[in-house]
Design a protein around this motif. Structure first.
Motif, PDB file in Angstrom:
ATOM      1  N   ASP A  85      30.292 -28.750  53.750  1.00  0.00           N
ATOM      2  CA  ASP A  85      29.117 -28.256  53.037  1.00  0.00           C
ATOM      3  C   ASP A  85      28.359 -29.354  52.296  1.00  0.00           C
ATOM      4  OD1 ASP A  85      29.401 -25.599  53.827  1.00  0.00           O
ATOM      5  OD2 ASP A  85      30.908 -25.222  52.284  1.00  0.00           O
ATOM      6  N   LEU A  86      28.745 -30.585  52.515  1.00  0.00           N
ATOM      7  CA  LEU A  86      27.974 -31.729  52.024  1.00  0.00           C
ATOM      8  C   LEU A  86      27.361 -32.414  53.242  1.00  0.00           C
ATOM      9  CD1 LEU A  86      26.974 -33.771  49.943  1.00  0.00           C
ATOM     10  CD2 LEU A  86      29.171 -34.957  50.121  1.00  0.00           C
ATOM     11  N   ILE A  87      26.070 -32.285  53.397  1.00  0.00           N
ATOM     12  CA  ILE A  87      25.378 -32.840  54.565  1.00  0.00           C
ATOM     13  C   ILE A  87      24.511 -34.019  54.111  1.00  0.00           C
ATOM     14  CG2 ILE A  87      23.761 -32.387  56.449  1.00  0.00           C
ATOM     15  CD1 ILE A  87      25.368 -29.446  54.711  1.00  0.00           C
ATOM     16  N   GLU A  88      24.868 -35.204  54.567  1.00  0.00           N
ATOM     17  CA  GLU A  88      24.100 -36.409  54.227  1.00  0.00           C
ATOM     18  C   GLU A  88      23.223 -36.792  55.414  1.00  0.00           C
ATOM     19  OE1 GLU A  88      25.964 -39.650  52.193  1.00  0.00           O
ATOM     20  OE2 GLU A  88      27.622 -38.399  51.468  1.00  0.00           O
ATOM     21  N   VAL A 107      19.784 -24.292  57.149  1.00  0.00           N
ATOM     22  CA  VAL A 107      19.914 -24.174  55.699  1.00  0.00           C
ATOM     23  C   VAL A 107      20.197 -22.732  55.264  1.00  0.00           C
ATOM     24  CG1 VAL A 107      17.507 -23.706  55.074  1.00  0.00           C
ATOM     25  CG2 VAL A 107      18.923 -25.128  53.580  1.00  0.00           C
ATOM     26  N   ASN A 108      19.825 -21.763  56.089  1.00  0.00           N
ATOM     27  CA  ASN A 108      20.045 -20.359  55.726  1.00  0.00           C
ATOM     28  C   ASN A 108      21.475 -19.902  55.950  1.00  0.00           C
ATOM     29  OD1 ASN A 108      17.349 -19.598  54.881  1.00  0.00           O
ATOM     30  ND2 ASN A 108      16.745 -19.865  57.018  1.00  0.00           N
ATOM     31  N   LEU A 109      22.267 -20.718  56.646  1.00  0.00           N
ATOM     32  CA  LEU A 109      23.672 -20.359  56.860  1.00  0.00           C
ATOM     33  C   LEU A 109      24.439 -20.477  55.546  1.00  0.00           C
ATOM     34  CD1 LEU A 109      24.286 -22.251  60.229  1.00  0.00           C
ATOM     35  CD2 LEU A 109      23.796 -19.814  59.901  1.00  0.00           C
ATOM     36  N   ALA A 110      25.330 -19.579  55.289  1.00  0.00           N
ATOM     37  CA  ALA A 110      26.104 -19.594  54.046  1.00  0.00           C
ATOM     38  C   ALA A 110      27.059 -20.783  54.035  1.00  0.00           C
ATOM     39  CB  ALA A 110      26.896 -18.286  53.921  1.00  0.00           C
ATOM     40  N   PRO A 111      27.459 -21.261  52.846  1.00  0.00           N
ATOM     41  CA  PRO A 111      28.440 -22.346  52.755  1.00  0.00           C
ATOM     42  C   PRO A 111      29.705 -22.020  53.532  1.00  0.00           C
ATOM     43  CG  PRO A 111      27.480 -21.908  50.610  1.00  0.00           C
ATOM     44  CD  PRO A 111      26.992 -20.817  51.526  1.00  0.00           C
ATOM     45  N   THR A 112      30.277 -22.994  54.166  1.00  0.00           N
ATOM     46  CA  THR A 112      31.433 -22.768  55.042  1.00  0.00           C
ATOM     47  C   THR A 112      32.692 -22.426  54.256  1.00  0.00           C
ATOM     48  OG1 THR A 112      30.496 -24.363  56.577  1.00  0.00           O
ATOM     49  CG2 THR A 112      32.800 -23.761  56.899  1.00  0.00           C
ATOM     50  N   HIS A 113      32.947 -23.221  53.213  1.00  0.00           N
ATOM     51  CA  HIS A 113      34.209 -23.052  52.501  1.00  0.00           C
ATOM     52  C   HIS A 113      34.044 -22.611  51.050  1.00  0.00           C
ATOM     53  CE1 HIS A 113      36.596 -24.596  55.749  1.00  0.00           C
ATOM     54  NE2 HIS A 113      35.867 -25.694  55.825  1.00  0.00           N
TER      55      HIS A 113
END
Length: 494
Positions: A85-88, A107-113
């Motif tokens: 959930d950290l996208i660089e 970006v609309n997808l919910a956080p994975t973890h």
């Protein structure tokens, strides 16, 4: 690499960014963190590091007083670069509208973890105009639990429409004392505190120009690469710039020697030249008494620059920036890369010498370099003064003027009488006229126009210019005339 190994992993580890970390910690404590941040400042000052700490804080399981624990699974995953959930995003290589559209779709997808998803866009100024436009709406109203951090070294290239949607923080160059403190910490952890003296650590900090990453890289070159401190700081740029500015108050030999050493060390002279121009620009701003807070320089360096700025006038610094800007632009096409800088140094000292002593330009005579005096009173102006002044500019033009005589100086026009029409044509040529008028301007201190007119021939009294040539005998002239008539099949009119 030291800069990765010793990257701060908590807000409390940050050095020189206490105000920024306090602001973010306060926002985290009251759960009021902004949805978008805009970090800008020089390289190596902690922008990406703080962005990652924000991602940690948003997902840390054991947040304490706003600071991260560094022990939970989220903190460890972010440290190791495996947190989904950290996208660089490197905007230098993902800068187009298609890349931003792909980001917008995901970006609309919910956080994975965990709790939040964080997008860090590094070198944000590299995005195209279309990409910025595509990002606007998402940046203004991102989905819940999605955060953006834009980092850049060139904030002026980022549209105001983007910056206005973010909370802005400026990262300034870090004081040398803070950098030295960090280097000492690294030496202690590496168990090699005795290998580098405190004075050498200060030199490394100076060469880093207020950037932690550069300082840590230089330290690693010394400890692991086996390089001498003298070698690495010569390529650091700023120390050489300090010395170079000091040399501009001494003599041309000292300044030329520094440029020669930099060239031999393998440093890119264009890059070094840009560093010097930035330094000279700051000196100009310091001399103009711009507020300290508006200057992009560490406090330690600012004190040094204030001392240097007192030795130059605004006009001198403006001239310095002008000639070196021109020189740096010529380095790429020069056969000898250092030559344009060396010529600029000579111009600087020639100008400086003229300003200090009222002298004009170097005059060659008897193989030695002398000087032609400037500031001649117009009422006492002699033709010989004009000839002496023109000669250093162009010997051929000075030779043409020797067959002329000065008639009068009326207002801003110098009238001269030319003996031969050929000489008049030569002197009326734009290039030659410009040479004479430039010399007159330096001689009299104001713009003077040259006006030529044909007059009587100058009598030489049989004294020919070339002493080795003698007049031909009458019979020789007759034979020569016959030969010419035969060649051109002509005759002589009676």
């Amino acid at each position: 690499m030291f800069y990765s190994k010793y990257r701060p992993q908590k807000f409390s580890d940050l050095v020189g960014l206490e105000t920024l970390s306090k602001s973010i910690i306060t926002a985290l404590t009251v759960d009021n963190l902004a949805h978008a941040y805009f970090f800008y400042g020089p390289r190596g000052t902690g922008k990406t590091t703080v962005a990652r700490l924000i991602a940690k804080a948003l997902n840390c399981s054991n947040l304490s007083a706003g600071d991260v624990c560094g022990e939970c699974s989220s903190c460890k995953a972010i440290e190791e670069g495996r947190f989904l959930d950290l996208i660089e995003i490197d905007a230098a290589s993902n800068r187009g509208i298609d890349d931003i559209r792909a980001l917008r779709d995901k970006v609309n997808l919910a956080p994975t973890h965990k709790k939040a998803k964080v997008y860090i866009i590094d070198e944000a100024h590299m995005l195209t105009t279309e990409a910025f436009n595509a990002l606007l709406k998402t940046l203004e109203e991102p989905p819940k639990r999605v955060y953006f951090v834009l980092c850049t070294t060139n904030p002026q290239k980022v549209p105001d429409t983007i910056k206005s949607r973010c909370l802005k923080f400026e990262f300034k160059r870090v004081p040398e004392s803070s950098i030295v403190k960090k280097l000492v910490y690294i030496l202690e952890n590496e168990g090699v505190s005795e290998k580098i003296s405190n004075d050498d650590l200060k030199r490394l900090a100076q060469a880093a120009v207020g950037g932690f990453r550069d300082a840590e890289t230089l330290l690693e070159q010394v400890l692991i690469g086996g390089s001498a401190v003298d070698e690495v700081v010569s390529g650091g740029g700023n120390l050489s710039v300090d010395d170079f500015v000091d040399s501009l108050e001494k003599n041309a030999s000292a300044a030329l020697s520094i440029v020669h050493k930099i060239s031999l060390s393998g440093v890119d002279l264009t890059v070094w030249g840009f560093e010097f121009l930035k330094y000279a620009r700051t000196l100009l701003l310091v001399t103009a008494e711009i507020p300290d807070g508006d200057l992009d320089v560490s406090l330690d360096k600012l004190e040094i620059m204030k001392g240097q700025a007192g030795r130059f006038s605004l006009l001198e610094l403006a001239f310095l920036v002008e000639i070196f800007s021109q020189a740096i632009g010529k380095i790429k096409d020069s056969v000898v890369p250092s030559l344009p800088l060396e010529v600029a140094i000579v111009k600087w000292f020639e100008k400086k010498r003229g300003a200090d002593s009222g002298e004009l330009r170097p005059k060659m005579g008897n193989g030695k370099q002398g000087l032609v005096a400037a500031g001649v009173e117009e009422s006492k102006l002699k033709w010989e003064d004009v000839l002496k002044t023109v000669k250093p500019y162009n010997h051929s033009v000075e030779a043409l003027l020797r067959s002329c005589r000065m008639v009068s100086l009326e207002g801003d026009v110098l009238n001269i009488e030319v003996s031969y029409s050929f000489h008049k044509e030569r002197l009326d040529a734009p290039k030659n006229r410009q040479i004479v008028e430039e010399a007159l301007k330096n001689l009299l201190g104001r713009a003077i126009k040259l006006k030529c007119r044909l007059g009587k021939k100058v009598e030489y009294g049989g004294d020919l210019t070339d002493k080795n040539i003698s007049e031909p005998k009458k019979e020789e002239v007759t034979e020569m005339a016959k030969s010419v008539l035969e060649v051109f099949d002509g005759g002589v009119e009676v």
